[in-house]
Design an enzyme around this catalytic site. Structure first.
Site, PDB file in Angstrom:
ATOM      1  N   HIS A  22       3.842   6.869  11.060  1.00  0.00           N
ATOM      2  CA  HIS A  22       4.525   6.644   9.778  1.00  0.00           C
ATOM      3  C   HIS A  22       3.814   7.410   8.673  1.00  0.00           C
ATOM      4  CE1 HIS A  22       4.484   4.585   5.878  1.00  0.00           C
ATOM      5  NE2 HIS A  22       5.725   4.205   6.104  1.00  0.00           N
ATOM      6  N   ASN A  23       2.491   7.294   8.618  1.00  0.00           N
ATOM      7  CA  ASN A  23       1.735   7.972   7.566  1.00  0.00           C
ATOM      8  C   ASN A  23       1.791   9.482   7.724  1.00  0.00           C
ATOM      9  OD1 ASN A  23       1.100   5.338   6.925  1.00  0.00           O
ATOM     10  ND2 ASN A  23      -1.060   5.757   6.564  1.00  0.00           N
ATOM     11  N   GLU A  48       4.949  10.511   6.316  1.00  0.00           N
ATOM     12  CA  GLU A  48       4.796  10.389   4.866  1.00  0.00           C
ATOM     13  C   GLU A  48       4.136  11.650   4.280  1.00  0.00           C
ATOM     14  OE1 GLU A  48       1.693   7.835   2.293  1.00  0.00           O
ATOM     15  OE2 GLU A  48       3.062   6.618   3.502  1.00  0.00           O
ATOM     16  N   LYS A  79       2.081   2.918  12.876  1.00  0.00           N
ATOM     17  CA  LYS A  79       1.738   3.055  11.461  1.00  0.00           C
ATOM     18  C   LYS A  79       1.081   4.404  11.190  1.00  0.00           C
ATOM     19  CE  LYS A  79       0.928   1.788   7.158  1.00  0.00           C
ATOM     20  NZ  LYS A  79      -0.153   2.627   6.639  1.00  0.00           N
ATOM     21  N   SER A 131       2.753  -1.315   5.607  1.00  0.00           N
ATOM     22  CA  SER A 131       3.121  -0.224   4.708  1.00  0.00           C
ATOM     23  C   SER A 131       3.857  -0.750   3.488  1.00  0.00           C
ATOM     24  CB  SER A 131       4.010   0.796   5.419  1.00  0.00           C
ATOM     25  OG  SER A 131       4.342   1.856   4.542  1.00  0.00           O
TER      26      SER A 131
END
Length: 483
Positions: free
Chosen positions: A188-189, A192, A185, A131
């Protein structure tokens, strides 16, 4: 054949791959082999950056020969069939004990499949979340590798040299085995997505409620970035709002078509959460908001659907802006809490030992959602590693949410009365109140399910599982326990 001089290699030299290769080459102790399917990309990189002293390869055999044992290669190609093709080629030229790292945005279940297949050859396969975008790849990303313990012995020291640094610590940790890195990940996105939607809603509320220009709102966000909302996304929001279109002289934000794109990781986060039975309503609404924005043919033109009669104007603009700030902070806490709930559930489902505090720590630098706020999350898990719901940590309860909840409610009610869509703010508040509720209306839903499908129910006053004979005399019978 090349002499084995490189300790790390990169396959795929588009912008992300090139930048990551340059980052690796700039760190002491690394010699980087590079390979790209089309030779022109390799030649361009060598010409543009002779200082990197890359070791070029023009076939997979040459690439493998240029790497010292255990050979370690990071794949930076588009997720999907292209990744599988590169893996097949590397497996063909690598040997047991070597390491293949997929640094793309792969779906974690694909990573689990690939790791299992590659492991049978004796080669280590690592799915690694990366990232930070192009800048992060070059200057220091947040890295989330999965894979075996054996691979981490070799890979860890290399990744520590290129990762971003926050609070004196490199933003990389061995997340867990097989697909754990890509799972983290993915979440995480998803966070986001929620973070960006919340910021967009805050901007929309301020603009509609105060009449401030984008440049003036940029100043608001810049001020927010000096406090508890300090983050990369708040920082770049101010930059975007200040930008003026050279062709028209208008604020760039007014020239950009209001249709937000997506590459799939937000949707994966929501779909996976549904499979795991984890509510991620704030993230889901952010994904759906992008979907709605991308269907202009379905969005009503002005006046086609009835709405509030009068426009909205805040009586005290400064007070309203502060309310929006607090609502944003509270909703942000919910988004992160839901994301970490999903990581915990995924770890339990797939047998990963994921340290949530370390995940929060490696997100403090390099990545898109990096923020001062993550220090609070790291601290919360340091005190209570098995914290069942992040937003119940003492700091969030006693400081942030106690301060913010009145403003949060006022903002959501004001937006609803004014006809301003705030799906992420609203759903986050509803989730918060759902956690607070002593009793939810789910009891009625379970009664309905028993009525039409004999799905049974449990009682609050005695153990067991029950069914009412709805089509008979409506007596209650004890049923087989299906829970």
């Amino acid at each position: 054949m090349s002499e084995a001089t490189a300790n790390i290699g990169v396959v795929g030299l588009a912008v992300m791959g090139s930048n990551l290769a340059r980052n690796l080459a700039s760190r002491e102790g690394n010699t980087v082999a590079v390979y790209n399917r089309s030779r022109s990309k390799t030649d361009e990189l060598l010409t543009a950056h002779p200082e990197a002293e890359f070791v070029p390869a023009f076939s997979y055999e040459e690439f493998a020969a240029s790497l010292t044992v255990p050979r370690t290669a990071i794949i930076m190609v588009k997720a999907g069939a292209g990744t599988d093709a590169v893996i097949d080629e590397l497996v063909r030229v690598f040997e047991p004990g070597d390491i293949i790292v997929d640094g793309g945005n792969a779906l974690f279940t694909d990573t689990i499949r690939r790791e299992k297949a590659v492991r049978e050859t004796g080669i280590n396969f690592v799915g690694m979340g990366v990232s930070g975008g192009e800048e992060g790849a070059l200057l220091g990303p947040s890295l989330m590798p999965g894979g075996s313990d054996e691979s981490w012995v070799t890979l860890g020291p290399i990744l520590r040299t290129i990762a971003a640094v926050a609070e004196g610590e490199p933003c990389v940790t061995h997340v867990g085995h097989d697909g754990a890195g890509h799972f983290v990940k993915m979440v995480h996105n998803g966070i986001e997505y929620a973070d960006m939607q919340l910021i967009a809603e805050a901007y929309d509320l301020i603009r509609r409620g105060t009449g401030k220009t984008p440049a003036e709102i940029a100043d608001v966000f810049a001020e927010w970035n000096r406090g508890e909302l300090e983050s990369y996304l708040i920082e770049i929001t101010a930059e975007v709002l200040r930008q003026v279109d050279a062709e028209t002289g208008k604020p760039l934000v007014d020239v950009i078509v209001d249709q937000a794109g997506a590459k799939g990781t937000g949707g994966w986060t929501v779909q996976t959460a549904i499979d795991l039975g984890v509510p991620v309503s704030g993230i889901a609404e952010a994904v759906f908001a992008r979907s709605l924005s991308s269907h202009p043919e379905q969005r009503a033109t002005t006046g086609a659907l009835p709405g509030p009669g009068d426009g909205f104007s805040a009586e005290d603009p400064d007070a309203f802006i502060e309310q929006v700030r607090l609502a944003l902070y509270a909703s942000k806490i919910v988004a992160y809490s839901q994301g970490f709930d999903e990581i915990r559930a995924g770890a339990a489902q797939y047998g990963w030992n994921i340290d949530l505090g370390k995940v929060a720590a490696i997100w403090r630098g390099g990545c898109i959602i990096r923020a001062q706020f993550l220090n609070r999350i790291t601290d919360a898990y340091a005190v209570t590693p098995d914290l069942p719901v992040l937003l119940t940590a003492p700091y969030f309860v006693e400081d942030a949410l106690s301060r913010a909840q009145d403003a949060w409610r006022q903002v959501v009610s004001t937006a609803a009365a004014a006809g301003i869509p705030t799906p992420a703010f609203s759903s986050s508040l509803a989730y918060y109140d759902g956690l607070r509720a002593e009793r939810l209306p789910a009891a009625l839903i379970q009664g309905q399910r028993d009525f039409f499908g004999a799905h049974t129910y449990r009682r609050v006053d005695k153990p067991g599982t029950f069914h009412t004979l709805w089509s008979g005399d409506r007596t209650e019978i004890e049923a087989e326990d299906t829970h």
